[in-house]
Design a protein around this motif. Structure first.
Motif, PDB file in Angstrom:
ATOM      1  N   PRO A  65      75.674  36.715  30.649  1.00 10.08           N
ATOM      2  CA  PRO A  65      76.695  37.574  31.262  1.00 10.08           C
ATOM      3  C   PRO A  65      76.846  38.886  30.502  1.00 10.08           C
ATOM      4  O   PRO A  65      76.852  38.903  29.273  1.00 10.08           O
ATOM      5  N   LEU A  66      76.930  39.983  31.242  1.00  9.18           N
ATOM      6  CA  LEU A  66      77.202  41.305  30.679  1.00  9.18           C
ATOM      7  C   LEU A  66      78.615  41.689  31.099  1.00  9.18           C
ATOM      8  O   LEU A  66      78.906  41.829  32.289  1.00  9.18           O
ATOM      9  N   MET A  67      79.506  41.859  30.109  1.00 10.71           N
ATOM     10  CA  MET A  67      80.919  42.054  30.372  1.00 10.71           C
ATOM     11  C   MET A  67      81.360  43.466  29.972  1.00 10.71           C
ATOM     12  O   MET A  67      80.678  44.151  29.212  1.00 10.71           O
ATOM     13  N   LYS A  88      69.370  30.498  42.486  1.00 13.66           N
ATOM     14  CA  LYS A  88      69.136  29.350  41.615  1.00 13.66           C
ATOM     15  C   LYS A  88      69.994  29.459  40.356  1.00 13.66           C
ATOM     16  O   LYS A  88      70.600  28.479  39.907  1.00 13.66           O
ATOM     17  N   ILE A  89      70.036  30.671  39.774  1.00 13.69           N
ATOM     18  CA  ILE A  89      70.837  30.886  38.565  1.00 13.69           C
ATOM     19  C   ILE A  89      72.322  30.705  38.878  1.00 13.69           C
ATOM     20  O   ILE A  89      73.073  30.122  38.093  1.00 13.69           O
ATOM     21  N   LEU A  90      72.745  31.190  40.046  1.00 12.49           N
ATOM     22  CA  LEU A  90      74.148  31.019  40.442  1.00 12.49           C
ATOM     23  C   LEU A  90      74.518  29.541  40.542  1.00 12.49           C
ATOM     24  O   LEU A  90      75.588  29.123  40.096  1.00 12.49           O
ATOM     25  N   SER A 115      86.730  36.734  31.787  1.00 11.39           N
ATOM     26  CA  SER A 115      87.064  36.936  33.197  1.00 11.39           C
ATOM     27  C   SER A 115      85.842  36.657  34.072  1.00 11.39           C
ATOM     28  O   SER A 115      84.797  36.198  33.607  1.00 11.39           O
ATOM     29  N   THR A 116      85.952  36.952  35.364  1.00 12.47           N
ATOM     30  CA  THR A 116      84.863  36.738  36.311  1.00 12.47           C
ATOM     31  C   THR A 116      83.617  37.521  35.889  1.00 12.47           C
ATOM     32  O   THR A 116      83.706  38.656  35.431  1.00 12.47           O
ATOM     33  N   ASP A 140      80.835  35.848  40.153  1.00 14.47           N
ATOM     34  CA  ASP A 140      81.129  36.472  41.443  1.00 14.47           C
ATOM     35  C   ASP A 140      79.993  36.230  42.429  1.00 14.47           C
ATOM     36  O   ASP A 140      78.821  36.190  42.055  1.00 14.47           O
ATOM     37  N   GLU A 141      80.341  36.060  43.694  1.00 17.04           N
ATOM     38  CA  GLU A 141      79.348  35.792  44.736  1.00 17.04           C
ATOM     39  C   GLU A 141      78.311  36.912  44.838  1.00 17.04           C
ATOM     40  O   GLU A 141      77.137  36.668  45.130  1.00 17.04           O
ATOM     41  N   ASP A 142      78.727  38.163  44.602  1.00 14.13           N
ATOM     42  CA  ASP A 142      77.827  39.310  44.700  1.00 14.13           C
ATOM     43  C   ASP A 142      77.395  39.805  43.321  1.00 14.13           C
ATOM     44  O   ASP A 142      77.224  41.013  43.105  1.00 14.13           O
ATOM     45  N   VAL A 143      77.215  38.880  42.382  1.00  8.76           N
ATOM     46  CA  VAL A 143      76.837  39.259  41.027  1.00  8.76           C
ATOM     47  C   VAL A 143      75.555  40.086  41.035  1.00  8.76           C
ATOM     48  O   VAL A 143      74.638  39.845  41.827  1.00  8.76           O
TER      49      VAL A 143
END
Length: 210
Positions: free
Chosen positions: A77-79, A149-151, A86-87, A162-165
């Motif tokens: 994850p890149l935040m 697959k990663i999701l 968070s999401t 998020d669905e649209d990551v």
């Protein structure tokens, strides 16, 4: 013979379709576009080839793409903030050796929870570094399939994704050579099919005239 011609034609058209997709990305991305993590969040990605500045990795929530002790790459994850829970809106696929090392030390070489906690405490900054990244946003059917697959893996691990990551492959660049190769092979194949179709007609005309 007729079926063979249609098979070649279908392959050629597929190659030209793939070539167009690659060349379109290449023409749209002559160089990487520099954006901040905040701009990417607010406005979306302007192009596929990006240099993203100001983000923070969360290595604690990284996912191994191999699923085994033999690490090939990580999805991290890149935040927008360090130690942000968070999401997740951005995922980075990376083969950075230092990140792979810390991930392996924590997950595979620390055998007890006490060892894990101690390693994490001693290397806290390494697990949440500020990380500028240059890479390619995953687009197309293959990239979308890989992202899904990663999701699925991330959600099984209770990560809030998020669905649209946006999925970014570090180090990837627009596929210039592959697109040109598909284009050349596809065009040559069409020429070959045309010759194969014309040959019987020319032979029939010659036979009838004689």
């Amino acid at each position: 013979m007729q079926r063979f011609k249609f098979t070649i034609l279908a392959i050629c058209l597929l190659l030209l379709y793939l070539a167009w997709g690659d060349l379109e990305i290449m023409l749209r991305n002559p160089e990487p576009k520099t954006v901040s993590i905040e701009e990417l969040y607010m406005d979306g990605y302007p192009r596929e080839w990006l240099e993203i500045q100001g983000g923070y990795l969360n290595l604690e929530k990284a996912i191994s793409t191999s699923g085994t002790i033999d690490l090939d790459a990580l999805v991290v994850p890149l935040m927008m903030q360090p130690r942000d829970d968070s999401t997740i809106y951005f995922l980075v696929e990376t083969r950075n050796e230092e990140l792979l090392h810390h991930f392996a030390q924590y997950h595979f070489r620390s055998h007890t929870q006490e060892q894990k906690d101690r390693y994490l405490e001693e290397n806290r900054d390494a697990f949440h570094p500020q990380y500028d990244i240059e890479g390619l946003v995953g687009t197309g059917r293959v990239a979308i399939s890989n992202r899904q697959k990663i999701l699925n893996i991330a959600r099984e691990g209770t990560l809030d994704v998020d669905e649209d990551v946006v999925y970014i492959s570090e180090g990837n660049t627009p596929p210039r050579i592959r697109g040109l190769f598909f284009l050349v092979v596809g065009l040559l194949g069409l020429v070959r099919v045309t010759i194969m179709w014309r040959a019987p007609r020319q032979a029939a005309r010659t036979s009838s005239s004689s």
